[in-house]
Design an enzyme around this catalytic site. Structure first.
Site, short mmCIF file in Angstrom:
data_model
loop_
_atom_site.label_atom_id
_atom_site.label_comp_id
_atom_site.label_asym_id
_atom_site.label_seq_id
_atom_site.Cartn_x
_atom_site.Cartn_y
_atom_site.Cartn_z
N LYS A 97 92.78 12.04 8.26
CA LYS A 97 93.94 13.42 8.03
C LYS A 97 95.09 12.81 8.35
CE LYS A 97 91.28 16.54 5.36
NZ LYS A 97 91.15 18.03 5.03
N LYS A 135 88.51 10.37 -2.29
CA LYS A 135 87.48 11.38 -2.68
C LYS A 135 88.45 12.32 -3.26
CE LYS A 135 86.81 14.62 0.66
NZ LYS A 135 87.42 16.08 0.18
N LYS A 178 91.50 18.78 -2.30
CA LYS A 178 92.66 19.18 -2.52
C LYS A 178 94.10 19.39 -2.15
CE LYS A 178 89.59 23.54 -1.35
NZ LYS A 178 89.66 22.61 -0.26
P1 ATP Z 1 91.38 19.22 1.76
O1 ATP Z 1 92.09 18.02 1.12
O2 ATP Z 1 91.93 19.95 2.28
O3 ATP Z 1 90.27 18.67 3.08
P2 ATP Z 1 88.90 19.41 -0.05
O4 ATP Z 1 88.67 19.15 -1.25
O5 ATP Z 1 88.23 18.59 0.92
O6 ATP Z 1 90.21 19.98 1.08
P3 ATP Z 1 87.22 21.11 1.43
O7 ATP Z 1 87.56 22.70 1.78
O8 ATP Z 1 87.32 20.22 2.93
O9 ATP Z 1 88.02 20.48 0.53
O10 ATP Z 1 85.48 21.34 1.28
C1 ATP Z 1 84.57 22.50 0.88
C2 ATP Z 1 83.47 21.87 0.71
O11 ATP Z 1 83.83 20.76 -0.48
C3 ATP Z 1 82.89 20.41 1.55
O12 ATP Z 1 81.39 21.31 1.65
C4 ATP Z 1 83.16 19.65 0.78
O13 ATP Z 1 82.86 18.18 1.25
C5 ATP Z 1 82.92 19.32 -0.20
N1 ATP Z 1 83.60 18.39 -0.89
C6 ATP Z 1 84.75 18.10 -0.38
N2 ATP Z 1 85.66 17.16 -1.71
C7 ATP Z 1 84.24 16.66 -1.97
C8 ATP Z 1 84.17 15.69 -3.10
N3 ATP Z 1 85.28 14.82 -3.43
N4 ATP Z 1 83.27 15.37 -3.94
C9 ATP Z 1 82.06 15.90 -3.07
N5 ATP Z 1 81.80 17.28 -2.38
C10 ATP Z 1 82.95 17.79 -2.21
MG MG Z 2 87.87 18.41 2.97
#
Ligand code: ATP
Ligand code: MG
Length: 326
Positions: A111, A193, A196
């Site tokens: 990040k 991965k 968001k």
């Molecule tokens: P950001 O990009 O803002 O970090 P994010 O999509 O990674 O958003 P988080 O809010 O950081 O979402 O994570 C929420 C939950 O979703 C956590 O338990 C994280 O491990 C899980 N998670 C996030 N992305 C994935 C993915 N691609 N596959 C499986 N689990 C995920």
């Molecule tokens: Mg995340």
């Protein structure tokens, strides 16, 4: 009975990676354990954001989680910034967290690479996360694979704090991760991965036409260039989505059709789309109901915050006592 804690950032829309890696597991585990789910808005401000957008995203995230199946009658759902003890404990934990451990965190490295100027909040993100979990003295944290390293750090922090301040030495339990088979869903671009903040997602509440528009061009096995090239299912994100969403006999059929070039990738995606729709239709329907009843969402969050302030207050009393602040 274990106590479960997990969180999600209101940094964008809830996507199928979040759902399959974590949120769906929460909806199952909430019936088996005491479950606390937190919308971590203080985490979401570690990257640049718009205040007005944060307000909407927080509300949308609450609605999406309820639509996905979090039941406020059995689980607690709340917003992090409404429970001030999270930041209070985070400060305390900062004073015992080794700097080197923070600099080693993969999420920080990734990040921070995307930012022009790196703020200390991004580095200290896992300390606030440790505080979120330890504040409720949770034993089990259902997350996706990307959060396993942060959880390891929260165990280091718990151990250090116990050894330094708690004669009983087990004031904070060491939280263990709970992973699903879909612990790492790749983004549609196949580069990283699904996240968001990376614009490579399928949103849980997107209309079917939008879902298909994104699924259709999504990256598959890069070695399947011609329709007649046989593929390797294990390297294809679409196959992994099938494993998470399609019936076992369909998954078997998909693997066979891919590895023998019986299907083209588009055929495989059409079947995946059907499986995905089966999962998403009831979620969209619940979201529609909740949109008509915003008071229900607000009430769930208010009750959740009141309950968590009580629990957090008790933990902080114990922390203050042991650290000489009483
Ligand atoms: P950001 O990009 O803002 O970090 P994010 O999509 O990674 O958003 P988080 O809010 O950081 O979402 O994570 C929420 C939950 O979703 C956590 O338990 C994280 O491990 C899980 N998670 C996030 N992305 C994935 C993915 N691609 N596959 C499986 N689990 C995920
Ligand atoms: Mg995340």
């Amino acid at each position: 009975m274990s106590r479960i804690f997990s969180g999600i950032q209101p940094s964008g829309e809830l996507h199928i990676g979040n759902y399959l890696g974590a949120v769906k597991n929460w909806t199952k585990l909430q019936h088996e354990h005491e479950t606390i789910i937190c919308i971590v808005d203080y985490h979401a401000i570690t990257i640049p954001y718009e205040p007005a957008q944060l307000r909407t995203r927080r509300r949308d995230m609450a609605l999406s989680l309820l639509a996905a199946g979090i039941d406020p009658n059995v689980a607690t759902l709340f917003v992090q910034s409404q429970v001030p003890q999270h930041t209070e404990l985070a400060w305390v934990l900062n004073t015992i967290t080794p700097l080197g451990e923070l600099e080693r965190q993969t999420q920080f490295k990734e990040k921070s690479q995307r930012q022009e100027s790196i703020n200390a909040g991004l580095l200290n993100y896992p300390v606030l996360q440790a505080a979120d979990i330890l504040l409720y003295r949770a034993n089990l944290v259902p997350v996706g694979e990307d959060q396993v390293q942060h959880l390891e750090l929260s165990r280091v922090v718990a151990r250090r704090w116990n050894a330094t301040y708690a004669a009983d030495n087990d004031f904070f339990p060491e939280p263990q991760p709970a992973l699903t088979p879909a612990r790492r869903i790749m983004g549609l671009d196949g580069q990283a991965k699904m996240s968001k903040s990376l614009n490579n997602t399928i949103g849980l509440l997107e209309p079917p036409e939008e879902v298909w528009k994104k699924l259709r061009p999504a990256i598959t096995d890069p070695k399947r260039i011609k329709r007649t090239d046989p593929g390797t299912p294990e390297v294809c994100n679409i196959y992994h989505l099938h494993k998470a969403l399609s019936a076992p006999d369909t998954v078997e059929h998909v693997a066979k059709q891919c590895s023998t070039a019986g299907w083209g990738c588009i055929d495989c995606k059409r079947v995946l789309f059907e499986s995905m729709e089966r999962e998403l239709i009831p979620i969209r329907r619940r979201a529609e109901e909740l949109r008509r009843d915003p008071a229900h969402v607000e009430a769930a969050l208010a009750d959740g915050a009141a309950h968590c302030r009580k629990l957090a207050g008790e933990t902080m009393r114990g922390v203050r006592e042991r650290m000489g602040f009483d």
